[in-house]
Design a protein around this motif. Sequence first.
Motif, PDB file in Angstrom:
ATOM      1  N   VAL A 190      -3.978   3.818  -1.474  1.00 34.15           N
ATOM      2  CA  VAL A 190      -3.669   4.494  -0.215  1.00 34.15           C
ATOM      3  C   VAL A 190      -4.225   3.696   0.967  1.00 34.15           C
ATOM      4  O   VAL A 190      -5.383   3.270   0.959  1.00 34.15           O
ATOM      5  CB  VAL A 190      -4.248   5.914  -0.193  1.00 34.15           C
ATOM      6  CG1 VAL A 190      -4.168   6.520   1.214  1.00 34.15           C
ATOM      7  CG2 VAL A 190      -3.520   6.810  -1.181  1.00 34.15           C
ATOM      8  N   ILE A 191      -3.378   3.480   1.969  1.00 32.17           N
ATOM      9  CA  ILE A 191      -3.811   2.959   3.266  1.00 32.17           C
ATOM     10  C   ILE A 191      -3.695   4.104   4.257  1.00 32.17           C
ATOM     11  O   ILE A 191      -2.617   4.670   4.443  1.00 32.17           O
ATOM     12  CB  ILE A 191      -2.939   1.774   3.744  1.00 32.17           C
ATOM     13  CG1 ILE A 191      -2.912   0.653   2.708  1.00 32.17           C
ATOM     14  CG2 ILE A 191      -3.461   1.242   5.084  1.00 32.17           C
ATOM     15  CD1 ILE A 191      -1.984  -0.505   3.081  1.00 32.17           C
ATOM     16  N   VAL A 205       0.543  -3.214   6.414  1.00 30.83           N
ATOM     17  CA  VAL A 205      -0.043  -3.041   7.748  1.00 30.83           C
ATOM     18  C   VAL A 205      -0.625  -4.378   8.190  1.00 30.83           C
ATOM     19  O   VAL A 205      -1.419  -4.984   7.462  1.00 30.83           O
ATOM     20  CB  VAL A 205      -1.147  -1.967   7.754  1.00 30.83           C
ATOM     21  CG1 VAL A 205      -1.761  -1.840   9.154  1.00 30.83           C
ATOM     22  CG2 VAL A 205      -0.609  -0.620   7.293  1.00 30.83           C
ATOM     23  N   ALA A 206      -0.222  -4.828   9.390  1.00 31.27           N
ATOM     24  CA  ALA A 206      -0.722  -6.088   9.939  1.00 31.27           C
ATOM     25  C   ALA A 206      -1.670  -5.803  11.093  1.00 31.27           C
ATOM     26  O   ALA A 206      -1.388  -4.958  11.961  1.00 31.27           O
ATOM     27  CB  ALA A 206       0.437  -6.961  10.410  1.00 31.27           C
ATOM     28  N   VAL A 207      -2.788  -6.529  11.112  1.00 33.31           N
ATOM     29  CA  VAL A 207      -3.834  -6.321  12.116  1.00 33.31           C
ATOM     30  C   VAL A 207      -4.119  -7.635  12.825  1.00 33.31           C
ATOM     31  O   VAL A 207      -4.246  -8.689  12.188  1.00 33.31           O
ATOM     32  CB  VAL A 207      -5.130  -5.792  11.453  1.00 33.31           C
ATOM     33  CG1 VAL A 207      -6.265  -5.713  12.464  1.00 33.31           C
ATOM     34  CG2 VAL A 207      -4.889  -4.438  10.812  1.00 33.31           C
ATOM     35  N   GLY A 253       0.806  -1.213   0.000  1.00 34.58           N
ATOM     36  CA  GLY A 253       0.000   0.000   0.000  1.00 34.58           C
ATOM     37  C   GLY A 253       0.839   1.263   0.000  1.00 34.58           C
ATOM     38  O   GLY A 253       2.031   1.251   0.311  1.00 34.58           O
ATOM     39  N   LYS A 254       0.209   2.345  -0.364  1.00 37.42           N
ATOM     40  CA  LYS A 254       0.819   3.672  -0.246  1.00 37.42           C
ATOM     41  C   LYS A 254       0.358   4.222   1.100  1.00 37.42           C
ATOM     42  O   LYS A 254      -0.751   4.724   1.241  1.00 37.42           O
ATOM     43  CB  LYS A 254       0.358   4.567  -1.398  1.00 37.42           C
ATOM     44  CG  LYS A 254       1.024   5.938  -1.427  1.00 37.42           C
ATOM     45  CD  LYS A 254       0.496   6.785  -2.589  1.00 37.42           C
ATOM     46  CE  LYS A 254       1.095   6.337  -3.909  1.00 37.42           C
ATOM     47  NZ  LYS A 254       0.712   7.275  -5.016  1.00 37.42           N
ATOM     48  N   ILE A 255       1.205   4.106   2.096  1.00 41.69           N
ATOM     49  CA  ILE A 255       0.809   4.414   3.462  1.00 41.69           C
ATOM     50  C   ILE A 255       0.866   5.919   3.720  1.00 41.69           C
ATOM     51  O   ILE A 255       1.907   6.556   3.551  1.00 41.69           O
ATOM     52  CB  ILE A 255       1.696   3.662   4.471  1.00 41.69           C
ATOM     53  CG1 ILE A 255       1.430   2.155   4.359  1.00 41.69           C
ATOM     54  CG2 ILE A 255       1.425   4.153   5.899  1.00 41.69           C
ATOM     55  CD1 ILE A 255       2.312   1.301   5.231  1.00 41.69           C
ATOM     56  N   ILE A 256      -0.265   6.464   4.124  1.00 40.23           N
ATOM     57  CA  ILE A 256      -0.352   7.858   4.583  1.00 40.23           C
ATOM     58  C   ILE A 256      -0.842   7.770   6.018  1.00 40.23           C
ATOM     59  O   ILE A 256      -2.005   7.459   6.267  1.00 40.23           O
ATOM     60  CB  ILE A 256      -1.293   8.689   3.703  1.00 40.23           C
ATOM     61  CG1 ILE A 256      -0.781   8.691   2.249  1.00 40.23           C
ATOM     62  CG2 ILE A 256      -1.397  10.110   4.226  1.00 40.23           C
ATOM     63  CD1 ILE A 256      -1.617   9.499   1.290  1.00 40.23           C
ATOM     64  N   ASP A 257       0.047   8.014   6.961  1.00 41.98           N
ATOM     65  CA  ASP A 257      -0.188   7.616   8.347  1.00 41.98           C
ATOM     66  C   ASP A 257      -1.027   8.568   9.183  1.00 41.98           C
ATOM     67  O   ASP A 257      -1.323   8.285  10.340  1.00 41.98           O
ATOM     68  CB  ASP A 257       1.139   7.340   9.054  1.00 41.98           C
ATOM     69  CG  ASP A 257       2.031   8.580   9.179  1.00 41.98           C
ATOM     70  OD1 ASP A 257       1.573   9.692   8.845  1.00 41.98           O
ATOM     71  OD2 ASP A 257       3.205   8.428   9.588  1.00 41.98           O
TER      72      ASP A 257
END
Length: 535
Positions: A83-84, A55-57, A40-44
């Motif tokens: 985007v994540i 990202v792990a859940v 993913g394209k991580i936008i935090d």
Amino acid sequence: MFILYLFFTALLALFTVQDVQDAPEPKIQVAESDLLLKNGKIIDGTGNSWYYGDVAVQGDRIIAIGTSLNIPAKKIIDVNKKVIAPGFIDVHTHIEGDEKAAPQAENFVYDGVTSIITGNCGISNTDIGKYYRYLDSLKLSINIGSFIGHNDVRKAVMKMDNRQPTPTELNQMELLVEKAMQDGAMGFSTGLIYTPGTYAGTPEVVALAKAAAKYQGVYTSHIRNETNKIFEAIDEALNIGRKTGMPVQVSHFKIGKPNWNRSNETLAMIKKAREEGLEVTIDQYPYTASSTTIYTLIPSWALAGGQNNISSNFRKPAIRKKIIAEMVGDMKRRQRPDFSYAVVASYKANPAYNGKNISQINQLLKRPKTIPAEIETILDLAEKESAQMVFHSMNEADVEYILQYPFTMVTSDGGLREFGVGVPHPRSYGTNARVLSHYVRDRKIIMLEDAIRRMTSLPAQKFGLTERGLLRKGLIADIVVFDPNTIKDLSTFEKPHAYTKGVEYVLVNGQLTLAEGKHTGARNGGLLYGPGYQE
């Protein structure tokens, strides 16, 4: 002896270093995750630049975040560089009365929203503890918190009386506010444009706000005027913050006629207050139309006593004449030629009026095309019951200017919607998507990372949602995945019942609530408690 000591010390150090060098690398025990979002394209949520990662859940928590995570997972989703981001937090909503009809909250979920706060504009349940238990029994699809609303607190003690409270009544209202804060309210909200809140003076509001301040609540306000007296109204809200020592949130920051193109002046008041040390922020919905009741068109003194008195007063010739004269004067101040800007969104007494503006309804009634005649039409509608309206009253230049301010949160001012019912404002369906598509992608008014910050960590920080609003290990897994190239609000004023497109996955407390663009039916939302909550 000292030389011998140094020799043995050096020898021990040599063997210790050798042992470390020869020892095998420790094996890190990695827990299995329930879900792994890959590629993913991580936008935090911080406003920092995006980066590619995973990202792990596990359960309701984020257990790992980073590049190329090698973690076993029960379910792996390759988001293919979408985007994540943290789930969006909408701190200005109105859902009271619609919870049971729309518990899956599709209009919010499809727009990427995972948490909301209701009870805004002074309108709330007065028994927050009972209300929270009701929400918990329904098991909605999103997380919900609430403010305690001034209007309903006042109504519980003073009904719809147009007067100042007695000391006993003020004390009763203070106790209601304190009890609500102990039950988990996020803060104290006012709607000083609405009855009966509009009858209250500033000292009353300060006293009740102080009751909430004891529990670290936020003061959030639909200010007393958003048109010709907006500067005085903003100043009142800021002064309430100064007198109570509370953080302030000015709701749905806007500016109407005759003050179009003066948002630089209203925003300067917010900036100056922040420079002085007042913790004040604002929120905004990205549209040039508002939505509220038809009663806001009518002088507040004529609404005292509630619906029964309204119906009686409107039939009295002298009172009706006075009302019409004041409304004509208000139209002149607003520089409005007619009421075509006021559209009926929902009117139960005659649903055929839904979607029509006042000028059109006036013509249907075969009345003259004059402002006094249109006011007669408004009074006839309001005499039976209130109508929810959409008012096309703002200027796009002001909307864009306010949106560029870094401490403007993105909110909808919307509610839970039953698909196809009424002709509501499109903000209930597409607020976040409209910002991300129109103002980020098309207009380039703000950057993507900053837009997401306004929807996530900024509201989380302001309202004490310490475990939400960021993508961080250990925080709650409220997450949205969307395509920044295709996300778009499809809801319009003419055809509002349309879900956002481009949002592909939504997790609420770790559970997939939207998967491949479809609601899963999950109702995993929880309750959001304010800092004064006492179990």
